[in-house]
Design an enzyme around this catalytic site. Structure first.
Site, short mmCIF file in Angstrom:
data_model
loop_
_atom_site.label_atom_id
_atom_site.label_comp_id
_atom_site.label_asym_id
_atom_site.label_seq_id
_atom_site.Cartn_x
_atom_site.Cartn_y
_atom_site.Cartn_z
N HIS A 24 34.87 -6.45 -4.75
CA HIS A 24 33.90 -6.13 -5.80
C HIS A 24 32.50 -6.56 -5.38
CE1 HIS A 24 32.13 -7.01 -9.97
NE2 HIS A 24 32.31 -5.70 -9.92
N HIS B 240 23.31 -3.64 -8.70
CA HIS B 240 23.99 -3.50 -10.00
C HIS B 240 23.01 -3.38 -11.16
CE1 HIS B 240 25.94 -4.93 -13.72
NE2 HIS B 240 27.00 -4.29 -13.25
#
Length: 268
Positions: free
Chosen positions: A8, A50
């Site tokens: 991740h 992100h």
């Protein structure tokens, strides 16, 4: 067959997320896939970031979509993870280049050069000022690598059903994952998604809503779960029959799974 272990944002528990170092560390520990989020810069480059703004990861109020790649390239995306490293005489030396903004092209090149069947799970972030241009640029970039067809090592993920539909239109053979943020979204969502879409629930929703977990398993679809970092969360994924787990701790997940499976690894 045990689930695929997906790093991740790279090996992000120990290393600054979305940096080249985070992804090379993930590859070193044996991650079978890499996950990244992508945003579009003002001059049209896809970068692995992100948040829409850069306060958390680059200590600036800048917004990704309003900045050019050259401007982003001047920022440090790694120091926030270990701000005291310069005072630690025992801290390993770090190549500054591995802590700069990472373009998606560079990440694709890294995976292509690795050459051991590593896959990529790419999430397009929405809402964004550029709308569908993000998916269009993504498919164009994948085509440069010959990765926009049925045999692509890439799958595209999003919380936006519209974004996934765009990918299906632009590259019908790419695998897609519809991310599910809340369990109560499922009754409506299941009526609106394509027959081959992979389901991407969060692990806490599976744990907090057993009926939701049971419904996903009964759907017969592949399930890819995020973000899985503990033995208890891993067991939840195994119970639901997950085909992939997305983790900040890929080395730890591999260790736990190998102990359960006698060293047998994921096979696509």
């Amino acid at each position: 067959m045990r689930p695929q272990v997906v790093a991740h944002r790279g090996a992000s528990h120990d290393t600054a997320e979305h940096t080249l170092l985070a992804y090379t560390r993930a590859l070193e520990v044996g991650a079978e896939a890499l996950e990244c989020d992508v945003r579009l810069t003002a001059d049209g480059h896809l970068v692995c970031v992100h948040d829409r703004d850069l306060r958390r990861t680059a200590a600036t109020r800048g917004v990704v979509s309003t900045m050019n790649l050259a401007e982003l390239d001047q920022l440090d995306f790694a120091s926030w993870k270990n701000p005291w490293a310069e005072l630690d005489d025992e801290a390993p030396d770090r190549d500054p280049e591995t802590g700069k903004v990472l373009t998606l092209r560079k990440l694709l090149e890294t995976v292509a050069d690795h050459g051991q069947g590593v896959e990529l799970a790419i999430e397009t972030k929405h809402p964004t000022r550029y709308g569908g241009l993000v998916e269009r640029r993504l498919v164009e970039l994948l085509a440069d690598f010959g990765w926009d067809g049925r045999d692509s090592p890439v799958r595209v993920m999003s919380f936006s059903r519209t974004a996934i539909a765009r990918i299906r239109h632009l590259a019908p053979d790419l695998r897609v994952v519809i991310l599910i943020e809340k369990a109560h979204h499922w009754p409506l969502l299941k009526q609106a998604i394509g027959p081959s879409w992979i389901l991407g629930p969060g692990v806490t929703e599976l744990q907090d809503h057993p009926t939701f977990a049971k419904a996903l398993r009964k759907s017969g679809r592949d399930i890819h779960v995020w973000t899985v970092n503990t033995p208890e969360q891993l067991q939840t994924c195994l119970d639901v029959g997950a085909r992939a787990i997305i983790s900040d701790k890929p080395a730890y997940m591999i260790q736990l799974l190998d102990a359960q499976n006698g060293g047998r690894r994921y096979a696509r």
